[in-house]
Design an enzyme around this catalytic site. Sequence first.
Site, PDB file in Angstrom:
ATOM      1  N   LYS A   1      50.227 -24.128  35.846  1.00 60.38           N
ATOM      2  CA  LYS A   1      50.317 -24.050  34.373  1.00 60.38           C
ATOM      3  C   LYS A   1      49.269 -24.937  33.706  1.00 60.38           C
ATOM      4  CE  LYS A   1      54.568 -25.477  34.766  1.00 60.38           C
ATOM      5  NZ  LYS A   1      54.761 -25.373  36.222  1.00 60.38           N
TER       6      LYS A   1
ATOM      7  N   ASP B   1      54.970 -25.765  39.480  1.00 62.60           N
ATOM      8  CA  ASP B   1      53.691 -25.960  40.158  1.00 62.60           C
ATOM      9  C   ASP B   1      52.915 -24.660  40.360  1.00 62.60           C
ATOM     10  OD1 ASP B   1      54.442 -28.633  40.336  1.00 62.60           O
ATOM     11  OD2 ASP B   1      55.437 -28.318  42.259  1.00 62.60           O
TER      12      ASP B   1
ATOM     13  N   GLY C   1      54.055 -32.429  36.721  1.00 65.37           N
ATOM     14  CA  GLY C   1      52.731 -32.922  37.119  1.00 65.37           C
ATOM     15  C   GLY C   1      51.789 -31.758  36.956  1.00 65.37           C
ATOM     16  N   HIS C   2      50.955 -31.798  35.937  1.00 67.82           N
ATOM     17  CA  HIS C   2      50.060 -30.680  35.636  1.00 67.82           C
ATOM     18  C   HIS C   2      48.623 -31.107  35.942  1.00 67.82           C
ATOM     19  CE1 HIS C   2      53.208 -28.752  32.722  1.00 67.82           C
ATOM     20  NE2 HIS C   2      53.648 -28.915  33.945  1.00 67.82           N
TER      21      HIS C   2
ATOM     22  N   GLN D   1      57.952 -27.222  34.544  1.00 69.03           N
ATOM     23  CA  GLN D   1      58.832 -26.692  35.588  1.00 69.03           C
ATOM     24  C   GLN D   1      58.668 -25.173  35.694  1.00 69.03           C
ATOM     25  OE1 GLN D   1      60.563 -29.297  33.308  1.00 69.03           O
ATOM     26  NE2 GLN D   1      59.345 -30.457  34.742  1.00 69.03           N
TER      27      GLN D   1
HETATM   28  P1  GDP Z   1      51.557 -27.030  37.386  1.00 69.26           P
HETATM   29  O1  GDP Z   1      52.635 -28.038  37.527  1.00 69.26           O
HETATM   30  O2  GDP Z   1      52.093 -25.646  37.188  1.00 69.26           O
HETATM   31  O3  GDP Z   1      50.542 -27.394  36.342  1.00 69.26           O
HETATM   32  O4  GDP Z   1      50.794 -26.993  38.788  1.00 69.26           O
HETATM   33  P2  GDP Z   1      50.349 -28.272  39.685  1.00 69.26           P
HETATM   34  O5  GDP Z   1      49.203 -28.930  39.028  1.00 69.26           O
HETATM   35  O6  GDP Z   1      51.537 -29.115  40.015  1.00 69.26           O
HETATM   36  O7  GDP Z   1      49.955 -27.565  41.025  1.00 69.26           O
HETATM   37  C1  GDP Z   1      48.957 -26.607  41.084  1.00 69.26           C
HETATM   38  C2  GDP Z   1      47.881 -27.074  42.072  1.00 69.26           C
HETATM   39  O8  GDP Z   1      47.049 -25.997  42.403  1.00 69.26           O
HETATM   40  C3  GDP Z   1      46.965 -28.136  41.497  1.00 69.26           C
HETATM   41  O9  GDP Z   1      46.516 -28.965  42.541  1.00 69.26           O
HETATM   42  C4  GDP Z   1      45.808 -27.316  40.916  1.00 69.26           C
HETATM   43  O10 GDP Z   1      44.593 -28.050  40.859  1.00 69.26           O
HETATM   44  C5  GDP Z   1      45.710 -26.228  41.944  1.00 69.26           C
HETATM   45  N1  GDP Z   1      45.252 -24.916  41.466  1.00 69.26           N
HETATM   46  C6  GDP Z   1      45.507 -24.320  40.262  1.00 69.26           C
HETATM   47  N2  GDP Z   1      44.987 -23.064  40.262  1.00 69.26           N
HETATM   48  C7  GDP Z   1      44.422 -22.888  41.466  1.00 69.26           C
HETATM   49  C8  GDP Z   1      43.758 -21.774  42.105  1.00 69.26           C
HETATM   50  O11 GDP Z   1      43.616 -20.701  41.535  1.00 69.26           O
HETATM   51  N3  GDP Z   1      43.333 -21.959  43.390  1.00 69.26           N
HETATM   52  C9  GDP Z   1      43.503 -23.128  44.060  1.00 69.26           C
HETATM   53  N4  GDP Z   1      43.049 -23.208  45.308  1.00 69.26           N
HETATM   54  N5  GDP Z   1      44.098 -24.183  43.496  1.00 69.26           N
HETATM   55  C10 GDP Z   1      44.573 -24.067  42.235  1.00 69.26           C
HETATM   56  P1  IMO Z   2      55.879 -28.878  36.948  1.00 76.30           P
HETATM   57  O1  IMO Z   2      55.879 -28.883  35.449  1.00 76.30           O
HETATM   58  C1  IMO Z   2      58.161 -28.528  40.656  1.00 76.30           C
HETATM   59  C2  IMO Z   2      62.235 -30.157  40.631  1.00 76.30           C
HETATM   60  C3  IMO Z   2      62.492 -31.374  41.490  1.00 76.30           C
HETATM   61  C4  IMO Z   2      63.946 -31.130  41.861  1.00 76.30           C
HETATM   62  C5  IMO Z   2      64.526 -30.531  40.585  1.00 76.30           C
HETATM   63  C6  IMO Z   2      65.248 -31.528  39.698  1.00 76.30           C
HETATM   64  O2  IMO Z   2      54.831 -29.738  37.543  1.00 76.30           O
HETATM   65  O3  IMO Z   2      55.864 -27.479  37.465  1.00 76.30           O
HETATM   66  P2  IMO Z   2      64.420 -33.470  38.084  1.00 76.30           P
HETATM   67  O4  IMO Z   2      63.646 -34.714  38.375  1.00 76.30           O
HETATM   68  O5  IMO Z   2      63.788 -32.572  37.093  1.00 76.30           O
HETATM   69  O6  IMO Z   2      65.855 -33.748  37.757  1.00 76.30           O
HETATM   70  O7  IMO Z   2      64.449 -32.684  39.497  1.00 76.30           O
HETATM   71  O8  IMO Z   2      63.432 -29.986  39.885  1.00 76.30           O
HETATM   72  N1  IMO Z   2      61.118 -30.296  39.665  1.00 76.30           N
HETATM   73  C7  IMO Z   2      59.927 -29.714  39.817  1.00 76.30           C
HETATM   74  N2  IMO Z   2      59.417 -28.989  40.837  1.00 76.30           N
HETATM   75  N3  IMO Z   2      57.417 -28.745  39.549  1.00 76.30           N
HETATM   76  C8  IMO Z   2      57.929 -29.448  38.514  1.00 76.30           C
HETATM   77  O9  IMO Z   2      57.277 -29.570  37.331  1.00 76.30           O
HETATM   78  C9  IMO Z   2      59.212 -30.011  38.631  1.00 76.30           C
HETATM   79  N4  IMO Z   2      59.987 -30.771  37.828  1.00 76.30           N
HETATM   80  C10 IMO Z   2      61.164 -30.917  38.466  1.00 76.30           C
HETATM   81  O10 IMO Z   2      61.656 -31.396  42.628  1.00 76.30           O
HETATM   82  O11 IMO Z   2      64.011 -30.147  42.860  1.00 76.30           O
HETATM   83 MG    MG Z   3      53.268 -29.524  38.873  1.00 85.79          MG
END
Ligand code: GDP
Ligand code: IMO
Ligand code: MG
Length: 424
Positions: free
Chosen positions: A16, A13, A40-41, A226
């Site tokens: 990416k 998270d 979840g991207h 991840q």
């Molecule tokens: P990922 O799994 O690495 O793609 O990241 P996620 O989407 O799970 O979580 C990142 C969260 O931060 C999302 O809600 C994005 O919309 C948000 N986000 C990404 N870059 C920024 C930033 O520079 N500032 C803020 N405030 N939010 C951001």
């Molecule tokens: P993105 O790509 C954050 C965590 C789960 C749990 C552990 C194992 O959005 O960054 P799993 O279901 O993979 O067997 O769970 O890994 N986890 C993540 N945490 N971002 C993710 O993906 C994750 N994918 C798995 O919360 O701790």
């Molecule tokens: Mg994510």
Amino acid sequence: MSNIVVFGSQWGDEGKGKIVDMLAEKAAAIVRFQGGNNAGHTLVVGGDKCILHLIPSGILHPGKVCLIGNGVVLDPEVFCREIDTLAAKGVDVTPRRLMISKKTHVIMPYHRRMDGCREAARDAAGKIGTTGRGIGPCYEDKVARVGVRAADLADFKLLQEKIARALEEKNVLFRHLFRCEPMDPAAVFEEIKPFAERIRAYLGDVSTAIQKVKKSGGMVLFEGAQGTHLDIDHGTYPYVTSSSTVTGNAASGSGCSPRELTRIIAIVKAYTTRVGGGPFPSELSDEVGDYLQSQGGEFGATTGRKRRCGWLDAVVLRESVRLNGPTELAITKLDVLSGLSELKICTRYRYGGEEVLYPPQEQNALAHVEPIYETLPGWNEDITKARGYDDLPENARAYLNRVEQLLGVPVGLVSVGPERGQTF
Ligand code: GDP
Ligand code: IMO
Ligand code: MG
């Protein structure tokens, strides 16, 4: 043209999806190489938010080819739901630009069930806090050499045989260990069949597709899921996911040579978050942690769980640099730090009476380290409209410079908001 690998340097998270979406403009193809719909991207374009779990984050750019590599585990129902949601928004998700490797392993209904049973059977301290998507059990079957691969979705005889064989073993566990109803092979086949019929058209040879892009001079963008510290080998085992999340796997998980991986971008959130169980040395369970959680909107994009928050941890990041070899850092969510009078960075741990620069490797050792911090002055200005380094307040620049110095890698990108354009 240099290909790019994007990877998460913390516990996932990091942002990416946003960075991949932004870089996709210059790419010809975007490839997912590991993980599944545990990811979840989030992409935000013109105020419209889109969360992708399986489909590569280049899909919103018309004409870009999106590839799902052999290293991914694919839930057919989730794939179909995701393409339907995108198609309803007018996004082209036809097989012309979207391909699944025939070697990709398939998450079956019994994998999801097994994930739930295993977690439920663990005591509170032992729970991994998985996403419950069947990720671990699917990779287990892959390694045990009994998995269903995407190509099998086009061979119903083989598919039925594999389901029957898998359930012979798994039903013993369901019935006698987990004390739940066994699963009927015919019912499992019927459940998967309509999705299998739709997915057939998407099956292809991802390895060859990558070669073709390369031959035509196009850039391939590899999208990690991840984060490094959730890696099956190098993460905080056993509180990890079941795939290799490091950049070395971008080649193996997509079917190309490591020589294709030229530019490597580490996505670094300006602070640290973690969702699920496992040690987190710089975690804050005070009002600063709450501030980061609420300012950063830190809720899981897949499960909706509150993310745990803490200071930036340079020990964890140093290990990520060592394992992944980034050529540059992309610092995300710098805007979230605005309003804090002082900022801390964990630079070392105290462990077993010594100061260490890298995470110790014994199981759960991170639960027993003491973080050593240095303190930097914060800033109050809203930086969400900054579009260059010089637009940042002095203390924000000093923070970036210190991160660069601690990790020995230049900052190439800074993100100051969720929108595609809030980046420089
Ligand atoms: P990922 O799994 O690495 O793609 O990241 P996620 O989407 O799970 O979580 C990142 C969260 O931060 C999302 O809600 C994005 O919309 C948000 N986000 C990404 N870059 C920024 C930033 O520079 N500032 C803020 N405030 N939010 C951001
Ligand atoms: P993105 O790509 C954050 C965590 C789960 C749990 C552990 C194992 O959005 O960054 P799993 O279901 O993979 O067997 O769970 O890994 N986890 C993540 N945490 N971002 C993710 O993906 C994750 N994918 C798995 O919360 O701790
Ligand atoms: Mg994510």
